[in-house]
Design an enzyme around this catalytic site. Structure first.
Site, PDB file in Angstrom:
ATOM      1  CG  ASP A   1      83.823 -81.804 -88.456  1.00 21.31           C
ATOM      2  OD1 ASP A   1      84.437 -81.087 -88.797  1.00 21.31           O
ATOM      3  OD2 ASP A   1      82.741 -82.294 -89.571  1.00 21.31           O
ATOM      4  N   GLY A   2      87.880 -83.890 -87.579  1.00 20.42           N
ATOM      5  CA  GLY A   2      89.226 -85.093 -86.658  1.00 20.42           C
ATOM      6  C   GLY A   2      89.499 -84.084 -86.023  1.00 20.42           C
TER       7      GLY A   2
ATOM      8  CG  ASN B   1      81.164 -87.495 -84.090  1.00 21.61           C
ATOM      9  OD1 ASN B   1      80.724 -86.531 -84.167  1.00 21.61           O
ATOM     10  ND2 ASN B   1      82.213 -87.649 -85.927  1.00 21.61           N
TER      11      ASN B   1
ATOM     12  CG  ASP C   1      79.581-106.810 -91.541  1.00 20.82           C
ATOM     13  OD1 ASP C   1      79.995-108.144 -91.246  1.00 20.82           O
ATOM     14  OD2 ASP C   1      79.621-106.866 -92.566  1.00 20.82           O
TER      15      ASP C   1
ATOM     16  CB  THR D   1      76.221 -85.990 -90.568  1.00 15.95           C
ATOM     17  OG1 THR D   1      76.656 -85.424 -89.744  1.00 15.95           O
ATOM     18  CG2 THR D   1      74.776 -84.823 -90.169  1.00 15.95           C
ATOM     19  CB  ALA D   2      80.421 -89.074 -88.359  1.00 15.81           C
ATOM     20  CE1 TYR D   3      79.869 -97.440 -91.181  1.00 16.71           C
ATOM     21  CE2 TYR D   3      81.835 -97.461 -88.261  1.00 16.71           C
ATOM     22  CZ  TYR D   3      81.026 -98.008 -89.608  1.00 16.71           C
ATOM     23  OH  TYR D   3      81.319 -99.342 -89.807  1.00 16.71           O
TER      24      TYR D   3
ATOM     25  CB  SER E   1      77.765 -93.864 -93.824  1.00 17.85           C
ATOM     26  OG  SER E   1      79.006 -92.687 -94.486  1.00 17.85           O
TER      27      SER E   1
END
Length: 271
Positions: free
Chosen positions: A52-53, A127, A157, A168-170, A173
């Protein structure tokens, strides 16, 4: 049909595959390129071999040609690169015959507005855009505006603004919600917020998101906040500057990802 194959240059397996696929497709009568600068005519399809990257890093090239993408999975998650290498030629032939349809993925546009009110940087991403404290050792005071109205100020932060694809990425998380790929939304998720804002805010694709920061509690020697987009674009941001995020008028045309079966695929990838 003109095809542009873009491998991950850091993966030997991906590059070897690209050359083998080029040879096979040329024998079947396709015009094939493995470098964007080699294209004498605009490609009809971009085949990206990597993870994906790799898709994220080739996004500018894809948008320049306004070409649909078929992702070949040489990565780990494979949300965007769902086609396995052994099926690539078969899928490309099916696409050339018009038997497969692509879906459109929402892209975001991000700009950095300087103290003078002028935009000094702008880019399109797939993204997420993450405005964070960077190398600072303390939380930063952020203020969130939606469509010009102040919504909330909070120390954190950082802040993530993600598309449905990036949810569904960062964003995930950071305990943010997962959006269906076809949704016309952006989601704002704080990172380690030291306030009542521990939940995400889901905006319409028509909304404009603005983020500002207060540096009153930060010494100049402490460093600067950082804006990172899609994991590889990186910009230092001054406290007097504003980050503006909204839906782009461009879309990513993507083959091979079945949104109708998205939740099942998501469960498999997460496990």
């Amino acid at each position: 049909m003109n095809i542009l194959i873009l491998p991950n240059p850091t993966k030997e397996q991906s590059c070897t595959f690209a050359e083998a696929l080029k040879k096979e497709l040329c024998e079947k009568g396709f015009n094939v390129y493995t470098k964007a600068e080699e294209c004498t005519t605009a490609p009809d399809l971009a085949v990206i071999a990597g993870g994906d990257g790799t898709v994220l890093r080739y996004l500018d090239t894809v948008l320049e040609f306004s070409v649909p993408v078929l992702g070949i999975n040489f990565g780990h998650r494979g949300y965007l690169t769902s086609c396995e290498p052994e099926n690539a030629a078969e899928r490309i032939i099916a696409i050339s015959k018009g038997t497969e349809k692509y879906e459109e993925r929402l892209l975001f546009r991000c700009g950095i507005i300087g103290k003078d009110g002028k935009e000094r940087e702008s880019f399109v991403g797939l993204n997420e855009a993450v405005l964070s404290r960077g190398g600072l050792c303390k939380a930063v005071d952020f203020t969130l505006y939606i469509n010009g109205s102040s919504v909330i100020s909070f120390p954190a932060d950082g802040v993530i603004a993600a598309t449905p694809t990036g949810s569904t990425a960062y964003n995930f998380s950071a305990q943010g919600p997962i959006l269906m790929p076809s949704a016309d939304n952006l989601v704002i998720t704080p990172i380690c917020a030291s306030s009542l804002l521990h939940s995400s805010i889901v905006c319409s694709g028509k909304d404009e998101i603005r983020l500002t920061m207060c540096g009153e509690r930060v010494c100049e020697t402490d460093g600067k906040p950082v804006l990172v987009a899609d994991g590889y674009r990186k910009y230092d941001v001054d406290f007097c500057e504003t980050v503006v995020i909204g839906k782009s008028d461009k879309v990513l045309k993507l083959y091979g990802v079945d949104s109708g079966d998205f939740l099942r695929v998501l469960e498999q990838k997460m496990m």
